[in-house]
Design an enzyme around this catalytic site. Sequence first.
Site, PDB file in Angstrom:
ATOM      1  CG  ASP A   1       2.179   0.115  -6.149  1.00 40.76           C
ATOM      2  OD1 ASP A   1       1.154   0.920  -6.333  1.00 40.76           O
ATOM      3  OD2 ASP A   1       3.224   0.551  -6.217  1.00 40.76           O
TER       4      ASP A   1
ATOM      5  CG  ASP B   1       9.155  -2.403  -6.903  1.00 40.38           C
ATOM      6  OD1 ASP B   1       8.276  -2.809  -6.268  1.00 40.38           O
ATOM      7  OD2 ASP B   1       9.133  -1.238  -7.237  1.00 40.38           O
TER       8      ASP B   1
ATOM      9  CB  ILE C   1     -16.890  -1.138 -13.297  1.00 43.86           C
ATOM     10  CG1 ILE C   1     -16.822  -2.636 -13.225  1.00 43.86           C
ATOM     11  CG2 ILE C   1     -16.800  -0.459 -14.630  1.00 43.86           C
ATOM     12  CD1 ILE C   1     -17.932  -3.124 -13.789  1.00 43.86           C
TER      13      ILE C   1
ATOM     14  CG  HIS D   1       4.539  -3.927  -7.549  1.00 46.16           C
ATOM     15  ND1 HIS D   1       3.446  -2.992  -7.940  1.00 46.16           N
ATOM     16  CD2 HIS D   1       5.487  -2.913  -7.564  1.00 46.16           C
ATOM     17  CE1 HIS D   1       3.623  -1.870  -8.179  1.00 46.16           C
ATOM     18  NE2 HIS D   1       4.827  -1.668  -7.955  1.00 46.16           N
TER      19      HIS D   1
ATOM     20  CB  ALA E   1      -7.303   1.062 -13.112  1.00 47.57           C
TER      21      ALA E   1
ATOM     22  CG  ASN F   1     -19.233  -6.610  -9.999  1.00 52.05           C
ATOM     23  OD1 ASN F   1     -19.644  -7.263  -8.775  1.00 52.05           O
ATOM     24  ND2 ASN F   1     -18.874  -7.711 -10.845  1.00 52.05           N
TER      25      ASN F   1
ATOM     26  CE1 TYR G   1      13.437   6.796  -8.083  1.00 50.20           C
ATOM     27  CE2 TYR G   1      15.304   6.864  -9.438  1.00 50.20           C
ATOM     28  CZ  TYR G   1      14.322   6.394  -8.875  1.00 50.20           C
ATOM     29  OH  TYR G   1      14.368   4.938  -9.246  1.00 50.20           O
TER      30      TYR G   1
ATOM     31  CE  LYS H   1       5.545   1.164  -4.093  1.00 53.99           C
ATOM     32  NZ  LYS H   1       5.548   0.156  -5.127  1.00 53.99           N
TER      33      LYS H   1
ATOM     34  CE  LYS I   1       0.904   2.483  -9.516  1.00 50.92           C
ATOM     35  NZ  LYS I   1       1.941   1.834  -9.052  1.00 50.92           N
TER      36      LYS I   1
HETATM   37  P1  BMP Z   1      11.910   2.978  -7.528  1.00 46.17           P
HETATM   38  O1  BMP Z   1      11.971   3.811  -6.003  1.00 46.17           O
HETATM   39  O2  BMP Z   1      12.801   1.971  -7.883  1.00 46.17           O
HETATM   40  O3  BMP Z   1      11.884   4.026  -8.838  1.00 46.17           O
HETATM   41  O4  BMP Z   1      10.484   2.483  -7.171  1.00 46.17           O
HETATM   42  C1  BMP Z   1       9.326   3.080  -7.354  1.00 46.17           C
HETATM   43  C2  BMP Z   1       8.019   2.284  -6.774  1.00 46.17           C
HETATM   44  O5  BMP Z   1       6.893   3.118  -6.647  1.00 46.17           O
HETATM   45  C3  BMP Z   1       7.616   1.269  -7.903  1.00 46.17           C
HETATM   46  O6  BMP Z   1       7.269   0.145  -7.320  1.00 46.17           O
HETATM   47  C4  BMP Z   1       6.474   1.932  -8.718  1.00 46.17           C
HETATM   48  O7  BMP Z   1       5.700   1.103  -9.097  1.00 46.17           O
HETATM   49  C5  BMP Z   1       5.857   2.980  -7.690  1.00 46.17           C
HETATM   50  N1  BMP Z   1       5.266   4.096  -7.886  1.00 46.17           N
HETATM   51  C6  BMP Z   1       6.146   5.047  -8.678  1.00 46.17           C
HETATM   52  O8  BMP Z   1       7.280   4.834  -8.701  1.00 46.17           O
HETATM   53  N2  BMP Z   1       5.645   6.279  -9.158  1.00 46.17           N
HETATM   54  C7  BMP Z   1       4.163   6.341  -8.720  1.00 46.17           C
HETATM   55  O9  BMP Z   1       3.704   7.692  -9.464  1.00 46.17           O
HETATM   56  C8  BMP Z   1       3.412   5.681  -8.401  1.00 46.17           C
HETATM   57  C9  BMP Z   1       3.912   4.442  -7.747  1.00 46.17           C
HETATM   58  O10 BMP Z   1       3.316   3.500  -7.250  1.00 46.17           O
END
Ligand code: BMP
Length: 278
Positions: free
Chosen positions: A92, A39, A98, A63, A96, A100, A224, A61, A94
Site C-alpha cells: 500500500d 499494520d 512524477i 506498509h 504520488a 520518473n 468504518y 496488504k 500510495k
Molecule cells: P484499519 O482497518 O485498521 O483502519 O486500516 C485500514 C488500512 O487501509 C490502513 O493500512 C490504511 O493505510 C489503508 N487505507 C485506508 O484506511 N483508507 C483509504 O482510503 C486508503 C487506504 O489505503
Amino acid sequence: PAPHLQSYKNRAAKHSNPAARALLRCMEAKKSNLAVSVDVTTTKDFFDIIEAVAPYVCLIKTHVDILEDWNPGVTTRLQHLSREHNFLIFEDRKFADIGNTVALQYSSGLYKISSWAHIVNAHPVPGPSIITGLASVGMKLQEERGLLLLAEMSTKGALTIGSYTVEAVRMAREHRDFVIGFIAQHRMESIGLSGTDDVVDEDFLILAPGVGLDSKGDAMGQQYRTPTEVVTQCGCDVIIVGRGIIGIGRDIDAEKVKEQARRYQTAGWEAYEKRIVT
Ligand code: BMP
C-alpha cells in the site's frame, strides 16, 4: 451483467491482466474476499499475523516502510508464504510523484517493491504520467503485476470526490492493461461515462478499506462500514481490514486474530453471495 453481478470465477476467466486473474481465482478457490492490512512495526508481529490469517485471506496488504527491523529476508519470506498459502501481496505504497520518480520508487531503493508486490497503488493526482511511470517497470516484468488508483478514500473530509474521482476513472480506462481497479468505497461503472468511452468489457476490481464490524471509526478520521454495506450494497469486491482483525493492543494474540479473520471472511463472503446473479 455488470461485473459485480458476476461470480469471481467468471470474471477470472475473462480478465486480461494476470494479477487480476490470479486474485479473482484465489478469491474463488479460498472463498475469501478478505484482505488483511498488517499494520505493525515489528517483523515478529508481522509474520505472526500473516501466519494466523493466511488460510482466510485472498490478499495481504503491507506498509513495509513501518517495519522497524525490516531486512531483505522479510520480503523473501512473505513471497514464500504467498505461494504456500495462496494469497497475493499488495504493498500500500500510495505513489504520488512524477513518472520518473515513481518508477524509481517502485523498482529500487531499500524495498524493490516491484520484485515482490503483485499489486501496488497510486494517487491519481499527478495525472496519467504516474501510470505510465509505474507501468514502465511493472509491465516489463514477466510477473503478475497490477496497479490500483485511489479514486476515493475512507477518511472524513477526503478530497477524493466529484470530478477528482471521475478523472481517476477516466485515467484508468486509458490504461486498462496495467490498472486493474480502484481503492474506493463504491463501484465506479456509473462514473465518468462519456458516451465515447468503451466500457463494455471493462472489469475494474474495487478494493475497499474502512471496514469494521464493531466500530464506526477511530480518533484520526477513519470511517468504518460493514461488509454488507461495502460488498452487497456498494458493490465492492474486496474488503480490507486492519485493526478489526489485528486488534489495537500491543500484544498480538494469534488465536484472537485467527478468530476475527474467520469472522470477516465469512461476513465478506456472505455479502458477496447475496449480490451475484451469475
Ligand atoms: P484499519 O482497518 O485498521 O483502519 O486500516 C485500514 C488500512 O487501509 C490502513 O493500512 C490504511 O493505510 C489503508 N487505507 C485506508 O484506511 N483508507 C483509504 O482510503 C486508503 C487506504 O489505503
